[in-house]
Every structure is written in C-alpha cells, then in structure tokens.
Design an enzyme around this catalytic site. Structure first.
Site, mmCIF file in Angstrom:
data_model
loop_
_atom_site.group_PDB
_atom_site.id
_atom_site.type_symbol
_atom_site.label_atom_id
_atom_site.label_comp_id
_atom_site.label_asym_id
_atom_site.label_seq_id
_atom_site.Cartn_x
_atom_site.Cartn_y
_atom_site.Cartn_z
ATOM 1 N N SER A 141 12.755 25.889 20.669
ATOM 2 C CA SER A 141 13.436 24.780 21.358
ATOM 3 C C SER A 141 12.607 24.295 22.528
ATOM 4 O O SER A 141 11.868 25.074 23.148
ATOM 5 C CB SER A 141 14.802 25.241 21.883
ATOM 6 O OG SER A 141 15.378 24.234 22.697
ATOM 7 N N TYR A 154 19.672 31.195 26.669
ATOM 8 C CA TYR A 154 19.163 30.419 25.530
ATOM 9 C C TYR A 154 17.684 30.116 25.718
ATOM 10 O O TYR A 154 16.864 30.318 24.802
ATOM 11 C CB TYR A 154 19.967 29.123 25.416
ATOM 12 C CG TYR A 154 19.599 28.243 24.240
ATOM 13 C CD1 TYR A 154 20.208 28.411 23.000
ATOM 14 C CD2 TYR A 154 18.650 27.227 24.371
ATOM 15 C CE1 TYR A 154 19.884 27.589 21.922
ATOM 16 C CE2 TYR A 154 18.321 26.404 23.304
ATOM 17 C CZ TYR A 154 18.936 26.594 22.078
ATOM 18 O OH TYR A 154 18.602 25.777 21.019
HETATM 19 P P1 NDP Z 1 24.036 23.612 13.803
HETATM 20 O O1 NDP Z 1 25.169 24.183 14.564
HETATM 21 O O2 NDP Z 1 24.247 22.314 13.111
HETATM 22 O O3 NDP Z 1 23.484 24.655 12.745
HETATM 23 C C1 NDP Z 1 23.268 26.004 13.090
HETATM 24 C C2 NDP Z 1 23.837 26.867 11.997
HETATM 25 O O4 NDP Z 1 23.542 28.252 12.316
HETATM 26 C C3 NDP Z 1 25.365 26.752 11.921
HETATM 27 O O5 NDP Z 1 25.771 26.707 10.584
HETATM 28 C C4 NDP Z 1 25.815 28.024 12.600
HETATM 29 O O6 NDP Z 1 27.097 28.468 12.209
HETATM 30 C C5 NDP Z 1 24.749 28.978 12.118
HETATM 31 N N1 NDP Z 1 24.793 30.249 12.833
HETATM 32 C C6 NDP Z 1 25.069 30.452 14.146
HETATM 33 N N2 NDP Z 1 25.061 31.767 14.405
HETATM 34 C C7 NDP Z 1 24.794 32.403 13.243
HETATM 35 C C8 NDP Z 1 24.672 33.757 12.858
HETATM 36 N N3 NDP Z 1 24.865 34.763 13.739
HETATM 37 N N4 NDP Z 1 24.353 34.055 11.590
HETATM 38 C C9 NDP Z 1 24.180 33.064 10.681
HETATM 39 N N5 NDP Z 1 24.313 31.762 10.969
HETATM 40 C C10 NDP Z 1 24.610 31.431 12.239
HETATM 41 O O7 NDP Z 1 22.822 23.488 14.843
HETATM 42 P P2 NDP Z 1 21.323 22.908 14.752
HETATM 43 O O8 NDP Z 1 20.984 22.501 13.376
HETATM 44 O O9 NDP Z 1 21.202 21.968 15.854
HETATM 45 O O10 NDP Z 1 20.520 24.222 15.168
HETATM 46 C C11 NDP Z 1 19.527 24.836 14.366
HETATM 47 C C12 NDP Z 1 18.560 25.556 15.286
HETATM 48 O O11 NDP Z 1 17.914 24.587 16.120
HETATM 49 C C13 NDP Z 1 19.190 26.555 16.244
HETATM 50 O O12 NDP Z 1 18.377 27.702 16.311
HETATM 51 C C14 NDP Z 1 19.201 25.813 17.579
HETATM 52 O O13 NDP Z 1 19.187 26.705 18.662
HETATM 53 C C15 NDP Z 1 17.925 25.016 17.468
HETATM 54 N N6 NDP Z 1 17.792 23.859 18.328
HETATM 55 C C16 NDP Z 1 18.680 22.810 18.271
HETATM 56 C C17 NDP Z 1 18.464 21.667 19.031
HETATM 57 C C18 NDP Z 1 19.326 20.451 18.944
HETATM 58 O O14 NDP Z 1 19.123 19.512 19.747
HETATM 59 N N7 NDP Z 1 20.265 20.375 18.010
HETATM 60 C C19 NDP Z 1 17.334 21.584 19.971
HETATM 61 C C20 NDP Z 1 16.461 22.715 19.938
HETATM 62 C C21 NDP Z 1 16.699 23.805 19.150
HETATM 63 P P3 NDP Z 1 28.344 28.332 13.239
HETATM 64 O O15 NDP Z 1 28.881 26.952 13.078
HETATM 65 O O16 NDP Z 1 29.281 29.379 12.768
HETATM 66 O O17 NDP Z 1 27.829 28.580 14.623
#
Ligand code: NDP
Length: 285
Positions: A141, A154
């Site tokens: 990130s 985070y």
């Molecule tokens: P989303 O919430 O759309 O997708 C993340 C997915 O990961 C969700 O389905 C979530 O499920 C799942 N998840 C969370 N915790 C776990 C776990 N313990 N085991 C398995 N699955 C899990 O978010 P993004 O697509 O935005 O995020 C994807 C990645 O990108 C993350 O690592 C985030 O930190 C990173 N990121 C996002 C940014 C943004 O602007 N969106 C910027 C920079 C980095 P649930 O709904 O249950 O939480």
C-alpha cells in the site's frame, strides 16, 4: 491478447471482492485457472460461479496457516499445480493511535497484513518450484511507503510486506520464482465502507461513488479502479514481467509523487472528510 496466462494456475486471496476479484476475472480471461481464497463464503462462491469453470472457491482465513496450506493444496489437487500466488487479502485492522494501542489488535493487524503474505510465500514456493518457476505477488500500500497515510498498524504492516517481498525475491530468485508487490494508491473498493462499519450494501454503493470522488486525490484526474491493480498483477505475473523481481510497483495515478491534498498535514483530514461525505450521500440517496 487473451492468452498471457495460458495454462497457468493461480491462488488469489481476498478474491471475493475489490482488487482480488478483478484480478481473478482478468487472469481467467487471459487463460489461467484461479482458486478464489477468501473468508467470505457467500461472496466467494458467487464470484466463482460467475467467473465459470476456470474458477473455484475455497474458504480461507489468511490469519490461519492451515487455511493457507489448504488453499495451496487445493489448487494443486484441482488444477494440477501452482504457478502464481497472489497474497492480496486485507482489511484496515486497528485504527487506534499508537498511544491508545491494544497489543492484541496490533498483533492481529500484523498477522493479517504481514504474517499472512509470509505464510503464502512459505506454502506456495515449494509448489511453484516444482513447475520450474513462477510468480508470487503481495498487495502492499502507499500507506507503507510514506508517513501520513492511513493509520499506524496498517502502515507498518504494509511497509513490512514490502521488505518481505525483497527478502523472498532474494531467497527464491535462483529457483526462477519472482516475488513482487503492488502498491495501490486510493482504489475504489468496499474496503473503505467496511472499515467504517457500514452495511455491505452501503460499502458497495460507497465504492461506486468513490470511483468518481477519488479523482481529486492525485495528479491523474480519475479514480483508481480494481482493474488498474489487476492489470499490474497481470503484467508482473505474465512473461511481460519475466525480468522483474523484488520490486514494489506503485499504481496510484501519481499520488505518491504529488498528492493533490496535503496528506502529511495533521490538521488536514480531506480524505476522512471525503469518505464520511460519501457514506452520508449514499446512505441518504
Ligand atoms: P476489499 O475489501 O474489496 O477486498 C479484500 C478482501 O479480503 C475481502 O473479501 C475481505 O473479506 C478479504 N479478507 C479480509 N480479511 C481476510 C482474511 N483474514 N482471510 C481471507 N480474506 C480476508 O478490499 P481491496 O480490494 O481494496 O483490498 C485488497 C488489498 O489491497 C488489501 O490488502 C488492502 O489492504 C490493499 N489496499 C487497498 C487500497 C484501496 O485503496 N482499496 C489501497 C492500498 C492497499 P471481508 O469483507 O470479510 O473483510
């Protein structure tokens, strides 16, 4: 082109939503078979069904080592091997300031965002090695690259993930296993609404609205989309990226070089205001 991952097998964590889902769709469109590994069963099964036969879902909580090992084993059993491991699952974790930090919350956030990618590398590498090489990706990130973005646990966890990738790339390069991270800027997904504790419906509506409003946060005048991250993942995972390892590929519309709001000014809460206004507007709509 639609064959850049022809015959490849990928595990993508967090692929029921946001960037992981967009990547699963793109990888399958490019010829891969994909195991969607996510903790949300309903969304994961729906995603696999919609993508079709080349996708399959496994319930996987990435904070549990046995679940990650089972996801890798299922990809091998079902699809015959593993070429690409995308450690992408994530959530905001604790939003506490350091002075108020509860150590269990700190440990959980680092377990989700740093230990989980390490475990993904640990369990995927032996299988990818059997294929003569392949790719491991981690979603880091912009919060892990510079101060003043996001909250402490985070940001620290994401910074550690970047260093994890460098170390793994050194350890695994000799086996032709490339390890890279992708560093998204603000990307419109439901993660923001989820961090604010709103309903799934509101989080989804917020993601749609944020796709417009995020245009104001960086030099390129459009919001970042999950597909932008999927395209970066495709580039790194395909032969196009075959001489690239150990990097953090920034995909942020230029935000890190020149944010349009001063994110390092502690009195400036423009991003928080944008999120709260979006939540209010989609709830009232
Ligand atoms: P989303 O919430 O759309 O997708 C993340 C997915 O990961 C969700 O389905 C979530 O499920 C799942 N998840 C969370 N915790 C776990 C776990 N313990 N085991 C398995 N699955 C899990 O978010 P993004 O697509 O935005 O995020 C994807 C990645 O990108 C993350 O690592 C985030 O930190 C990173 N990121 C996002 C940014 C943004 O602007 N969106 C910027 C920079 C980095 P649930 O709904 O249950 O939480």
């Amino acid at each position: 082109m639609a064959d850049r991952l022809d015959g490849k097998v990928a595990v993508i964590t967090g692929a029921s939503s946001g960037m992981g889902l967009a990547t699963a769709e793109l990888f399958v469109a490019e010829g891969a078979r994909v195991l969607i590994a996510d903790r949300d069963v309903e969304r994961g099964e729906t995603a696999a069904r919609q993508i079709g036969n080349a996708a399959h879902f496994i319930k996987c909580d990435v904070t549990m080592e046995a679940d990650i090992a089972a996801a890798v084993a299922m990809a091998v059993d079902r699809f015959g091997g593993l070429d690409i491991m995308f450690n992408n699952a994530g959530a905001q974790g604790t939003m506490a300031r350091i002075e108020d930090m509860n150590t269990d919350d700190w440990d959980f956030t680092l377990s989700l965002l740093t230990r989980a990618p390490m475990l993904g590398i640990k369990h995927a590498a032996p299988e990818i090695r059997k294929r003569g090489g392949g790719t491991i990706l981690v979603t880091s990130s912009s919060a892990g690259v510079r101060g003043g973005m996001g909250v402490a646990a985070y940001a620290v966890a994401k910074a550690a993930a970047i260093q994890l990738v460098r170390m793994a790339a050194g350890e695994l390069g000799g086996d032709r296993i490339r390890v890279n991270s992708i560093c998204p800027g603000y990307i419109a997904t439901p993660i923001f609404g989820r961090a604010m504790g709103v309903s799934e419906e509101v989080a989804d509506k917020m993601a749609v609205e944020l796709a417009e409003r995020f245009a104001a946060l960086q030099p390129l005048p459009r919001g970042g989309k999950p597909r932008d991250i999927a395209e970066a993942a495709l580039f790194l995972a395909s032969d196009s990226g075959s001489f690239i390892t150990g990097i953090d590929l920034v995909v942020d519309g230029g935000m890190l070089i020149q944010p349009s709001v001063d994110i390092n000014d502690p009195t400036n809460n423009a991003v928080a205001a944008l999120l709260m206004n979006t939540q209010r507007d989609v709830t009232e709509a």
